[in-house]
Scaffold this active site. Structure first.
Site, PDB file in Angstrom:
ATOM      1  N   LYS A 113       0.805  -1.215   0.000  1.00  0.00           N
ATOM      2  CA  LYS A 113       0.000   0.000   0.000  1.00  0.00           C
ATOM      3  C   LYS A 113       0.843   1.273   0.000  1.00  0.00           C
ATOM      4  O   LYS A 113       0.456   2.274  -0.586  1.00  0.00           O
ATOM      5  CB  LYS A 113      -0.928   0.011   1.212  1.00  0.00           C
ATOM      6  N   GLU A 120      -2.613   6.969   7.847  1.00  0.00           N
ATOM      7  CA  GLU A 120      -3.519   7.806   7.068  1.00  0.00           C
ATOM      8  C   GLU A 120      -4.406   8.622   7.979  1.00  0.00           C
ATOM      9  O   GLU A 120      -4.731   8.192   9.083  1.00  0.00           O
ATOM     10  CB  GLU A 120      -4.430   6.919   6.189  1.00  0.00           C
ATOM     11  N   HIS A 144     -14.270  -3.505   8.385  1.00  0.00           N
ATOM     12  CA  HIS A 144     -13.587  -3.176   7.129  1.00  0.00           C
ATOM     13  C   HIS A 144     -13.793  -4.230   6.053  1.00  0.00           C
ATOM     14  O   HIS A 144     -13.019  -4.305   5.103  1.00  0.00           O
ATOM     15  CB  HIS A 144     -12.087  -2.943   7.354  1.00  0.00           C
ATOM     16  N   ARG A 167      -6.906  -7.907  -9.552  1.00  0.00           N
ATOM     17  CA  ARG A 167      -7.582  -9.192  -9.796  1.00  0.00           C
ATOM     18  C   ARG A 167      -9.054  -8.920 -10.021  1.00  0.00           C
ATOM     19  O   ARG A 167      -9.496  -7.777  -9.903  1.00  0.00           O
ATOM     20  CB  ARG A 167      -7.431 -10.085  -8.568  1.00  0.00           C
TER      21      ARG A 167
HETATM   22  P1  ADP Z   1     -12.621  -7.687  -1.782  1.00  0.00           P
HETATM   23  O1  ADP Z   1     -12.484  -6.218  -1.756  1.00  0.00           O
HETATM   24  O2  ADP Z   1     -12.823  -8.246  -3.155  1.00  0.00           O
HETATM   25  O3  ADP Z   1     -13.534  -8.262  -0.778  1.00  0.00           O
HETATM   26  P2  ADP Z   1     -10.209  -7.874  -0.142  1.00  0.00           P
HETATM   27  O4  ADP Z   1      -9.023  -7.167  -0.662  1.00  0.00           O
HETATM   28  O5  ADP Z   1     -10.974  -7.306   0.980  1.00  0.00           O
HETATM   29  O6  ADP Z   1     -11.181  -8.210  -1.398  1.00  0.00           O
HETATM   30  O7  ADP Z   1      -9.816  -9.359   0.328  1.00  0.00           O
HETATM   31  C1  ADP Z   1      -9.315 -10.348  -0.510  1.00  0.00           C
HETATM   32  C2  ADP Z   1     -10.389 -11.250  -1.075  1.00  0.00           C
HETATM   33  O8  ADP Z   1      -9.932 -12.570  -1.215  1.00  0.00           O
HETATM   34  C3  ADP Z   1     -11.621 -11.322  -0.193  1.00  0.00           C
HETATM   35  O9  ADP Z   1     -12.732 -10.986  -0.944  1.00  0.00           O
HETATM   36  C4  ADP Z   1     -11.740 -12.708   0.294  1.00  0.00           C
HETATM   37  O10 ADP Z   1     -13.077 -13.199   0.277  1.00  0.00           O
HETATM   38  C5  ADP Z   1     -10.897 -13.453  -0.686  1.00  0.00           C
HETATM   39  N1  ADP Z   1     -10.263 -14.519   0.044  1.00  0.00           N
HETATM   40  C6  ADP Z   1      -9.414 -14.386   1.056  1.00  0.00           C
HETATM   41  N2  ADP Z   1      -9.064 -15.562   1.529  1.00  0.00           N
HETATM   42  C7  ADP Z   1      -9.725 -16.484   0.782  1.00  0.00           C
HETATM   43  C8  ADP Z   1      -9.797 -17.905   0.791  1.00  0.00           C
HETATM   44  N3  ADP Z   1      -9.145 -18.628   1.686  1.00  0.00           N
HETATM   45  N4  ADP Z   1     -10.580 -18.504  -0.114  1.00  0.00           N
HETATM   46  C9  ADP Z   1     -11.249 -17.793  -1.024  1.00  0.00           C
HETATM   47  N5  ADP Z   1     -11.220 -16.467  -1.053  1.00  0.00           N
HETATM   48  C10 ADP Z   1     -10.478 -15.818  -0.168  1.00  0.00           C
HETATM   49  P1  ADP Z   2      -7.837  -3.855   2.629  1.00  0.00           P
HETATM   50  O1  ADP Z   2      -6.603  -4.138   1.835  1.00  0.00           O
HETATM   51  O2  ADP Z   2      -7.868  -4.606   3.906  1.00  0.00           O
HETATM   52  O3  ADP Z   2      -9.063  -3.970   1.798  1.00  0.00           O
HETATM   53  P2  ADP Z   2      -8.174  -0.945   2.468  1.00  0.00           P
HETATM   54  O4  ADP Z   2      -7.053   0.020   2.510  1.00  0.00           O
HETATM   55  O5  ADP Z   2      -8.818  -1.194   1.156  1.00  0.00           O
HETATM   56  O6  ADP Z   2      -7.672  -2.318   3.100  1.00  0.00           O
HETATM   57  O7  ADP Z   2      -9.280  -0.475   3.525  1.00  0.00           O
HETATM   58  C1  ADP Z   2     -10.368  -1.282   3.857  1.00  0.00           C
HETATM   59  C2  ADP Z   2     -11.503  -0.451   4.439  1.00  0.00           C
HETATM   60  O8  ADP Z   2     -11.085   0.301   5.582  1.00  0.00           O
HETATM   61  C3  ADP Z   2     -12.047   0.612   3.506  1.00  0.00           C
HETATM   62  O9  ADP Z   2     -13.006   0.077   2.626  1.00  0.00           O
HETATM   63  C4  ADP Z   2     -12.626   1.623   4.472  1.00  0.00           C
HETATM   64  O10 ADP Z   2     -13.890   1.215   4.935  1.00  0.00           O
HETATM   65  C5  ADP Z   2     -11.683   1.593   5.640  1.00  0.00           C
HETATM   66  N1  ADP Z   2     -10.653   2.636   5.493  1.00  0.00           N
HETATM   67  C6  ADP Z   2      -9.482   2.525   4.844  1.00  0.00           C
HETATM   68  N2  ADP Z   2      -8.765   3.667   4.889  1.00  0.00           N
HETATM   69  C7  ADP Z   2      -9.508   4.551   5.602  1.00  0.00           C
HETATM   70  C8  ADP Z   2      -9.331   5.912   6.017  1.00  0.00           C
HETATM   71  N3  ADP Z   2      -8.212   6.588   5.712  1.00  0.00           N
HETATM   72  N4  ADP Z   2     -10.304   6.495   6.733  1.00  0.00           N
HETATM   73  C9  ADP Z   2     -11.419   5.821   7.073  1.00  0.00           C
HETATM   74  N5  ADP Z   2     -11.659   4.544   6.726  1.00  0.00           N
HETATM   75  C10 ADP Z   2     -10.714   3.893   5.995  1.00  0.00           C
END
Ligand code: ADP
Ligand code: ADP
Ligand code: MG
Length: 665
Positions: A116, A200, A235, A297
């Site tokens: 990130k 952040e 989150h 992806r």
């Molecule tokens: P998204 O925003 O698409 O939900 P995230 O970045 O939050 O994706 O998380 C990674 C994605 O990979 C998740 O949606 C989660 O469901 C998926 N994932 C993580 N671990 C597994 C697993 N063991 N089997 C299948 N899917 C997985």
């Molecule tokens: P991940 O890789 O786990 O998906 P993200 O950086 O995409 O992590 O953040 C996941 C979630 O956390 C976001 O969808 C949002 O709801 C919350 N979030 C992330 N950054 C911030 C921020 N700076 N302020 C408030 N909420 C945040």
């Protein structure tokens, strides 16, 4: 185009990819672990190969095995789905070396967006707005603290390698910073092998709005509009929609342009998502959105984009990976109507969303009113090895209001027995007034959690139908046999019977009188009511109670019945009268870790009253989650561990207080 591809994944996404491959005349190869030998994705594929035992580290993450299966089967390309190897650049390199195509972006793009902090620096340079904060190399705690002070609280500490909502800590005030930093570092190290963090500004009224992008190997890149994923818990996304409610055209254009700029900055090819966070404290504004991260992806929630654009994103992925240009230009893309996706999980919302496991004794998904993407079938098990997703319920309507109505109806028609699900919670969200108005932000679920997880009281009709079922009286009223129609009616004895049921933790003896002709008088809490069974077909009941005609489904499990009525699932226990004392005698006073692991969730604190089998701790071991339950009814005496703590095998996690006596309160 490829002739044969391998899908290096399982569950709904493997099934989803196979469906499109089949449509394009491409043969498919599945891989499976021992736990998945009879899984739906294996049955759907043209060929399937075992790649190892259940744990993902020994099967779905085994690069070597997957490449070996490509060789054996002659698959020319690999689709990684999401999760697992989908964002692993070393896997992409290994495939390339073996002369196998990866259905996704190049390793360089994945690396550029994998962390990130580096991704934010790159985006800043490309002129994409990023969340204000610190994403540099200096990881000295005092320096980071000074950065947080400069940014101004609240701040969010994020593990730079984090994903899936893990490795994040919100800090509201300076004195809490040091502990939170340690927590985020520890989680980053444990889950991703990388303890480095970025900081952040924490936006206090944020919406998560992301843009679907697509690039090809000819230098083209387009976006396929936005998705709003603001309904989140811890989150993690719960319900997603497209387009975003209230989105001004000017902001949509600005976000689309920024996303395409981001994709072009890394020569992106394939499907990707640019996640932005929008500060909506003054409404949606074109100058108040910031890059958060890019997921290189296909996203879990891609179907809502497919519904509003009419495009098949997996087909786009396959075309682009085989060297074709993007199927459409930006000008040729448009969207119509409104789409929602709800993630149906095996989890217990009222009990802190504990992941659940079990066998899907009965599974009826709303395929008539929704698109259902699922990787399980009736009779399959939800195991502790993988994501407890049961299905994605996806709807598309002409307006947001219509689509939301369709989603609610579809969730109410969803029937799952054998495993608790979040269906009731999802339906409650659909009824939420703020959500219905489109007034969403990432804090919505937490603010209104209590009402969203409130369980409806078990209606007396459900009790009555359970009693009739338990007594074997609910037989189909068909045929000419006169005795058949007199179910439960006896000539020589009083036609009075009792069903022992367990309702919301309490035992009730329900008295039933058979009146003949499928009519029964049932003694309920609000008096005796008369029920007539009009039709009973495979557990689906049509009944009449005092002039009200209704329908219900009753599913019989080993020790409980599930009554589906009015869009809710009501579990009713069938207690075994003999075993009750035995169980009480065997109850222990401590909850002990059965294996080394990480205490992921603690749902109780000292002084809480708990019921036997109530989930108290989730322990994560080898990336699997294990739910540990209360050994008996009682009061928590002492909690000896904290969330996030690593424990060894045999550690006492918590202790119940001395057995309570029957003394009146
Ligand atoms: P998204 O925003 O698409 O939900 P995230 O970045 O939050 O994706 O998380 C990674 C994605 O990979 C998740 O949606 C989660 O469901 C998926 N994932 C993580 N671990 C597994 C697993 N063991 N089997 C299948 N899917 C997985
Ligand atoms: P991940 O890789 O786990 O998906 P993200 O950086 O995409 O992590 O953040 C996941 C979630 O956390 C976001 O969808 C949002 O709801 C919350 N979030 C992330 N950054 C911030 C921020 N700076 N302020 C408030 N909420 C945040
Ligand atoms: Mg994210």
């Amino acid at each position: 185009m490829f002739k044969k591809i391998l899908i290096a994944n399982r569950g709904e996404i493997a099934c989803r990819v196979i469906a499109t491959a089949r449509k394009l005349g491409i043969r498919t190869v599945a891989v499976y672990s021992d736990a998945d030998a009879r899984a739906k994705h294996v049955a759907m594929a043209d060929e399937a190969y075992r790649i190892g035992p259940a744990p993902v580290s020994e099967s779905y993450l085994k690069t070597g095995r997957i490449i070996e299966v490509c060789r054996k089967s002659g698959a020319e390309a690999v689709h990684p789905g999401y999760g697992f190897l989908s964002e692993n650049p070393d896997f992409v390199d290994a495939l390339e070396k073996a002369g196998i195509a990866f259905i996704g972006p190049g390793a360089l793009s994945i690396r550029a967006m994998g962390l990130k902090d580096a991704a934010k620096a790159l985006m800043e340079k490309a002129g994409v707005p990023v969340v204000p904060g610190y994403h540099g190399d200096n990881q000295e705690p005092d320096f980071l603290k000074a950065q947080a002070d400069r940014i101004g609280y609240p701040v969010l500490i994020k593990a730079r390698a984090g994903g899936g909502g893990k490795g994040m800590r919100r800090v509201d005030a300076a004195p809490d910073f040091a502990d939170a930093l340690k927590g985020a570092q520890r989680e980053g190290e444990a889950s991703f092998g990388d303890g480095r963090v970025l900081i952040e500004k924490y936006l206090t009224r944020p919406r998560h709005i992301e843009i679907q992008v697509f690039g090809d190997s000819h230098g083209n890149a387009v976006h396929l509009f936005e998705r709003d994923c603001s309904l989140q818990r811890r989150h993690q996304k719960v319900i997603e929609e497209a387009p975003a409610p209230g989105m001004p055209e000017e902001m949509r254009r600005a976000m689309g342009d920024a996303a395409v700029k981001a994709a072009k900055a890394i020569n992106y090819s394939g499907a990707g998502t640019i996640e932005f966070i929008a500060d909506v404290s003054e409404g949606l504004r074109a100058d108040r959105f910031y890059f958060m991260e890019m997921n290189t992806r296909l996203q879990v929630e891609h179907p809502v984009t497919e519904m509003i654009t009419g495009e098949d994103l997996v087909e786009w992925q396959l075309r682009v990976a085989s060297g074709e240009p993007l199927p459409k230009t930006q000008e040729e893309l448009s969207f119509s109507g409104w789409a929602f996706e709800a993630r149906l999980y095996a989890e217990d919302a009222p009990k802190g969303f504990l992941p659940a496991i079990g066998t899907l004794e009965h599974l009826s998904l709303p395929e008539e009113t929704a698109r259902v993407d699922s990787g399980v079938r009736s009779g399959d098990a939800i195991t502790p090895f993988y994501d407890p997703m049961i299905a994605k319920v996806i709807v598309h309507g002409p307006t947001r209001e219509a689509a939301l109505g369709m989603l609610l109806a579809s969730l109410e028609a969803t029937e799952v027995a054998g495993c608790v699900t979040n269906a009731g919670f999802l339906a409650a969200l659909c009824r939420h007034e703020g959500f219905a108005r489109g007034d969403v932000d990432t804090g919505l679920i937490d603010r209104d959690l209590a009402s969203l997880i409130e369980e409806p009281e078990i209606p007396e009709d459900a009790v009555a139908l359970a009693a009739l079922t338990a007594l074997g009286l609910a037989r189909p009223p068909k045929g000419n046999d006169p005795f058949e129609t007199l179910a439960g009616w006896r000539i020589w004895s009083a036609s009075r019977q009792y069903a022992l049921l367990e309702i919301a933790g309490e035992r009730r003896d329900v008295e039933v009188h058979a009146l003949g002709h499928h009519r029964f008088a049932v003694h309920l809490e609000n008096g005796v009511r008369e029920y007539e069974l009009i039709d009973v077909t495979e557990g689906a009941y049509t009944y009449d109670c005092e002039g009200h005609r209704a329908r219900a489904v009753v599913v019989e499990g080993k020790s409980e019945l599930t009554v589906f009525l009015n869009g809710h699932a009501f579990p009713i226990g069938l207690p075994d009268t003999l075993s009750a004392d035995e169980e009480a005698a065997g109850a222990g006073d401590q909850l002990i870790a059965p294996m080394p692991g990480l205490v992921k969730v603690l749902t109780a604190k000292a002084g809480d009253t708990v019921a036997k089998d109530q989930p108290l701790v989730i322990l994560e071991a080898m990336k699997m989650e294990h739910t540990l339950k209360a050994p008996r009814d009682g009061v928590i005496g002492e909690v000896l561990v904290a969330e996030g703590e690593q424990v060894t095998d045999g550690t006492v996690l918590l202790a119940l207080a001395e057995e309570a006596t029957d003394a009146a309160a």
